[in-house]
Design an enzyme around this catalytic site. Structure first.
Site, PDB file in Angstrom:
ATOM      1  N   HIS A 120      37.192  39.091  39.514  1.00 26.76           N
ATOM      2  CA  HIS A 120      36.976  40.079  40.586  1.00 26.76           C
ATOM      3  C   HIS A 120      35.489  40.422  40.745  1.00 26.76           C
ATOM      4  O   HIS A 120      34.714  40.329  39.795  1.00 26.76           O
ATOM      5  CB  HIS A 120      37.747  41.373  40.283  1.00 26.76           C
ATOM      6  N   ILE A 121      35.116  40.815  41.933  1.00 27.41           N
ATOM      7  CA  ILE A 121      33.771  41.347  42.196  1.00 27.41           C
ATOM      8  C   ILE A 121      33.890  42.456  43.216  1.00 27.41           C
ATOM      9  O   ILE A 121      34.807  42.441  44.038  1.00 27.41           O
ATOM     10  CB  ILE A 121      32.790  40.283  42.780  1.00 27.41           C
ATOM     11  N   TYR A 183      24.067  41.673  43.038  1.00 29.31           N
ATOM     12  CA  TYR A 183      25.094  40.682  42.676  1.00 29.31           C
ATOM     13  C   TYR A 183      24.520  39.689  41.673  1.00 29.31           C
ATOM     14  O   TYR A 183      25.127  39.394  40.633  1.00 29.31           O
ATOM     15  CB  TYR A 183      25.551  39.971  43.951  1.00 29.31           C
ATOM     16  N   SER A 184      23.314  39.184  41.971  1.00 31.96           N
ATOM     17  CA  SER A 184      22.672  38.211  41.104  1.00 31.96           C
ATOM     18  C   SER A 184      22.436  38.800  39.714  1.00 31.96           C
ATOM     19  O   SER A 184      22.693  38.150  38.702  1.00 31.96           O
ATOM     20  CB  SER A 184      21.355  37.780  41.736  1.00 31.96           C
ATOM     21  N   SER A 186      24.146  41.089  38.220  1.00 32.76           N
ATOM     22  CA  SER A 186      25.412  41.204  37.487  1.00 32.76           C
ATOM     23  C   SER A 186      25.871  39.833  36.986  1.00 32.76           C
ATOM     24  O   SER A 186      26.419  39.727  35.888  1.00 32.76           O
ATOM     25  CB  SER A 186      26.492  41.840  38.370  1.00 32.76           C
ATOM     26  N   LYS A 187      25.616  38.775  37.735  1.00 33.81           N
ATOM     27  CA  LYS A 187      26.042  37.442  37.309  1.00 33.81           C
ATOM     28  C   LYS A 187      25.136  36.889  36.190  1.00 33.81           C
ATOM     29  O   LYS A 187      25.622  36.237  35.270  1.00 33.81           O
ATOM     30  CB  LYS A 187      26.059  36.482  38.511  1.00 33.81           C
TER      31      LYS A 187
HETATM   32  N1  LIG Z   1      33.370  32.447  47.476  1.00 35.44           N
HETATM   33  C1  LIG Z   1      32.177  32.007  47.095  1.00 35.44           C
HETATM   34  O1  LIG Z   1      31.416  31.422  47.866  1.00 35.44           O
HETATM   35  C2  LIG Z   1      31.729  32.217  45.679  1.00 35.44           C
HETATM   36  C3  LIG Z   1      30.531  31.600  45.257  1.00 35.44           C
HETATM   37  C4  LIG Z   1      30.112  31.777  43.949  1.00 35.44           C
HETATM   38  C5  LIG Z   1      30.871  32.550  43.095  1.00 35.44           C
HETATM   39  N2  LIG Z   1      32.014  33.152  43.521  1.00 35.44           N
HETATM   40  C6  LIG Z   1      32.751  34.008  42.594  1.00 35.44           C
HETATM   41  O2  LIG Z   1      34.131  33.720  42.650  1.00 35.44           O
HETATM   42  C7  LIG Z   1      34.870  34.912  42.385  1.00 35.44           C
HETATM   43  C8  LIG Z   1      35.885  35.140  43.485  1.00 35.44           C
HETATM   44  O3  LIG Z   1      35.245  35.200  44.734  1.00 35.44           O
HETATM   45  P1  LIG Z   1      36.071  35.154  46.105  1.00 35.44           P
HETATM   46  O4  LIG Z   1      35.192  34.572  47.129  1.00 35.44           O
HETATM   47  O5  LIG Z   1      37.390  34.557  45.840  1.00 35.44           O
HETATM   48  O6  LIG Z   1      36.223  36.725  46.393  1.00 35.44           O
HETATM   49  P2  LIG Z   1      37.317  37.516  47.273  1.00 35.44           P
HETATM   50  O7  LIG Z   1      38.142  36.556  48.059  1.00 35.44           O
HETATM   51  O8  LIG Z   1      36.605  38.583  47.995  1.00 35.44           O
HETATM   52  O9  LIG Z   1      38.241  38.172  46.171  1.00 35.44           O
HETATM   53  C9  LIG Z   1      37.766  39.224  45.395  1.00 35.44           C
HETATM   54  C10 LIG Z   1      38.926  39.813  44.622  1.00 35.44           C
HETATM   55  O10 LIG Z   1      38.446  40.949  43.882  1.00 35.44           O
HETATM   56  C11 LIG Z   1      39.251  42.082  44.194  1.00 35.44           C
HETATM   57  N3  LIG Z   1      38.448  43.305  44.117  1.00 35.44           N
HETATM   58  C12 LIG Z   1      37.478  43.714  44.964  1.00 35.44           C
HETATM   59  N4  LIG Z   1      36.999  44.906  44.588  1.00 35.44           N
HETATM   60  C13 LIG Z   1      37.688  45.270  43.474  1.00 35.44           C
HETATM   61  C14 LIG Z   1      37.669  46.414  42.638  1.00 35.44           C
HETATM   62  N5  LIG Z   1      36.847  47.420  42.861  1.00 35.44           N
HETATM   63  N6  LIG Z   1      38.518  46.461  41.589  1.00 35.44           N
HETATM   64  C15 LIG Z   1      39.371  45.427  41.346  1.00 35.44           C
HETATM   65  N7  LIG Z   1      39.439  44.325  42.106  1.00 35.44           N
HETATM   66  C16 LIG Z   1      38.606  44.253  43.164  1.00 35.44           C
HETATM   67  C17 LIG Z   1      39.780  41.810  45.593  1.00 35.44           C
HETATM   68  O11 LIG Z   1      41.007  42.462  45.842  1.00 35.44           O
HETATM   69  P3  LIG Z   1      41.139  43.959  46.424  1.00 35.44           P
HETATM   70  O12 LIG Z   1      40.210  44.054  47.583  1.00 35.44           O
HETATM   71  O13 LIG Z   1      42.585  44.035  46.770  1.00 35.44           O
HETATM   72  O14 LIG Z   1      40.779  44.868  45.309  1.00 35.44           O
HETATM   73  C18 LIG Z   1      40.037  40.299  45.540  1.00 35.44           C
HETATM   74  O15 LIG Z   1      41.282  40.033  44.946  1.00 35.44           O
HETATM   75  C19 LIG Z   1      33.846  36.025  42.236  1.00 35.44           C
HETATM   76  O16 LIG Z   1      33.558  36.248  40.879  1.00 35.44           O
HETATM   77  C20 LIG Z   1      32.636  35.466  42.940  1.00 35.44           C
HETATM   78  O17 LIG Z   1      31.415  36.020  42.454  1.00 35.44           O
HETATM   79  C21 LIG Z   1      32.455  33.005  44.800  1.00 35.44           C
END
Ligand SMILES: NC(=O)c1ccc[n+]([C@@H]2O[C@H](COP(=O)([O-])OP(=O)(O)OC[C@H]3O[C@@H](n4cnc5c(N)ncnc54)[C@H](OP(=O)(O)O)[C@@H]3O)[C@@H](O)[C@H]2O)c1
Ligand SMILES: *[C@@H]1O[C@H](CO)[C@@H](O)[C@H](O)[C@H]1NC(C)=O
Ligand SMILES: *[C@@H]1O[C@H](CO)[C@@H](O)[C@H](O)[C@H]1NC(C)=O
Ligand SMILES: *[C@@H]1O[C@H](CO)[C@@H](O)[C@H](O)[C@H]1NC(C)=O
Ligand SMILES: *[C@@H]1O[C@H](CO)[C@@H](O)[C@H](O)[C@H]1NC(C)=O
Length: 292
Positions: A120-121, A183-184, A186-187
């Site tokens: 999660h983020i 964000y950076s 935290s990562k």
């Molecule tokens: N997509 C990319 O391009 C990309 C690139 C590099 C790394 N990543 C990493 O991959 C991971 C997933 O990314 P994603 O693109 O799949 O993100 P996403 O689709 O936005 O999903 C984020 C998830 O986190 C939950 N969330 C958000 N705020 C929260 C909170 N306060 N407490 C608990 N849960 C929370 C959201 O659900 P709710 O809103 O229902 O809480 C959702 O299930 C992350 O760690 C991200 O940094 C993604």
């Protein structure tokens, strides 16, 4: 020259042998069958895709996020796909008490834990950093501190199962990019903390693997909306990304790279860092901390 033969050569041989050996182990979906797995941030995006893959492989899954509605759908789909069991507990990772209690409850529901996938983020729109220090604090709490709390709560169960911690990071956790400073931060923090923890587990013989996943741009709705018209790059598919994470985790890899560009893992693999970490570890005496 003495240094070369004394250190570099053996290191090179060991690393090559290691890579050769680890590349030889094949992933089989049965590796996840009956395993008890937590996925955070699983109401959508990559987290949801990971839950679906795990379900197809016959794992027990416990998912969390804030949206109860989203989680309900994910759990019913997981059961259709063949999950051994599927549960959700909704809550926000801004609340560290919730984070801790979630792990305990999920462990009770599944009767243990084999894999903790931290994904999660908090929402981070692209922007220049001005003076919003409260966003930095919130981002560090949700993206970093809650990961620490979740791991601490899960560790007793993971030690019992020889389990795994899987940390989802980003290219922005290894390299610098504009518009995402909090964000950076935290990562990068996740790399510092969990890579350090991995060294400690090696020294103290804790058999819990830590897999840090470095992802490029992935085509989730959130990422596509956030980058639209600002960051021009081809996005990789979230379904395949989710599968590669699970494969790397099951094979207990230290790092997984998933990006459109094949150069990423080569350029970021960082042999310099690996050699320096290996050499530094030899300079420690841990007697003071390890009571036999
Ligand atoms: N997509 C990319 O391009 C990309 C690139 C590099 C790394 N990543 C990493 O991959 C991971 C997933 O990314 P994603 O693109 O799949 O993100 P996403 O689709 O936005 O999903 C984020 C998830 O986190 C939950 N969330 C958000 N705020 C929260 C909170 N306060 N407490 C608990 N849960 C929370 C959201 O659900 P709710 O809103 O229902 O809480 C959702 O299930 C992350 O760690 C991200 O940094 C993604
Ligand atoms: C945080 O979570 C705990 C456990 O779920 C709950 O009892 C508490 O009320 C929550 N705190 C806030 C401020 O929502
Ligand atoms: C932050 O910047 C905004 C806009 O430039 C300004 O209105 C505000 O007073 C600043 N806040 C602080 C704490 O400096
Ligand atoms: C964990 O690993 C140790 C050492 O390989 C082994 O003895 C033990 O049976 C394993 N435990 C489980 C639950 O797999
Ligand atoms: C650690 O656990 C894994 C998974 O159960 C097992 O394959 C491996 O042999 C264990 N390693 C040690 C050193 O106990």
């Amino acid at each position: 020259m003495a240094f070369m033969t004394k250190y570099l050569l053996p290191i090179l041989v060991v690393s090559l042998a290691y890579y050769y050996y680890s590349a030889n182990e094949e992933f089989r979906p049965e590796m996840l069958q009956g395993k008890k797995v937590i996925v955070t941030g699983a109401s959508k995006g990559i987290g949801r895709e990971m839950a679906y893959h795990l379900a197809k492989m016959g794992a027990h899954v416990a998912v969390t996020a804030r949206s109860e509605e989203g989680l309900q759908k994910v759990v019913s789909r997981c059961l259709e796909l063949g999950a051994a069991s599927a549960h959700y507990i909704a809550g926000t990772m801004e609340n560290l008490t919730f984070a801790e209690q979630f792990v305990t409850k999920a462990g009770e529901l599944m009767g243990g834990l084999d894999m903790l996938i931290l994904n999660h983020i908090t929402n981070s729109p692209l922007d220049f950093f001005h003076n919003d220090t409260h966003i930095v604090r919130k981002t560090m709490e949700v993206n970093f501190l809650s990961y620490v709390v979740l791991s601490v709560a899960a560790l007793p169960m993971l030690k019992q199962s020889n389990g795994s911690i899987v940390v989802i990071s980003s290219l922005a956790g290894k390299t610098a990019h504009p518009l995402i400073a909090p964000y950076s931060a935290s990562k990068f923090a996740l790399d510092g903390f969990f890579s350090s923890l991995r060294k400690e587990y090696l020294v103290t013989k804790v058999n819990v693997s830590i897999t840090l996943c470095i992802l490029g741009l992935i085509n989730t709705e959130t990422a596509m909306q956030a980058t639209s018209g600002v960051f021009i790059a081809e996005a990789a598919p979230k379904e395949d990304c989710a599968l590669e994470i699970i494969k790397g985790a099951a094979l207990r890899k230290e790092e997984v790279y998933y990006d459109k560009s094949i150069w990423t893992s080569l350029l970021l693999g960082n042999p310099g860092r690996r050699i320096m970490e290996f050499l530094a570890l030899r300079k420690y005496n841990f007697d003071k901390f390890i009571n036999n």
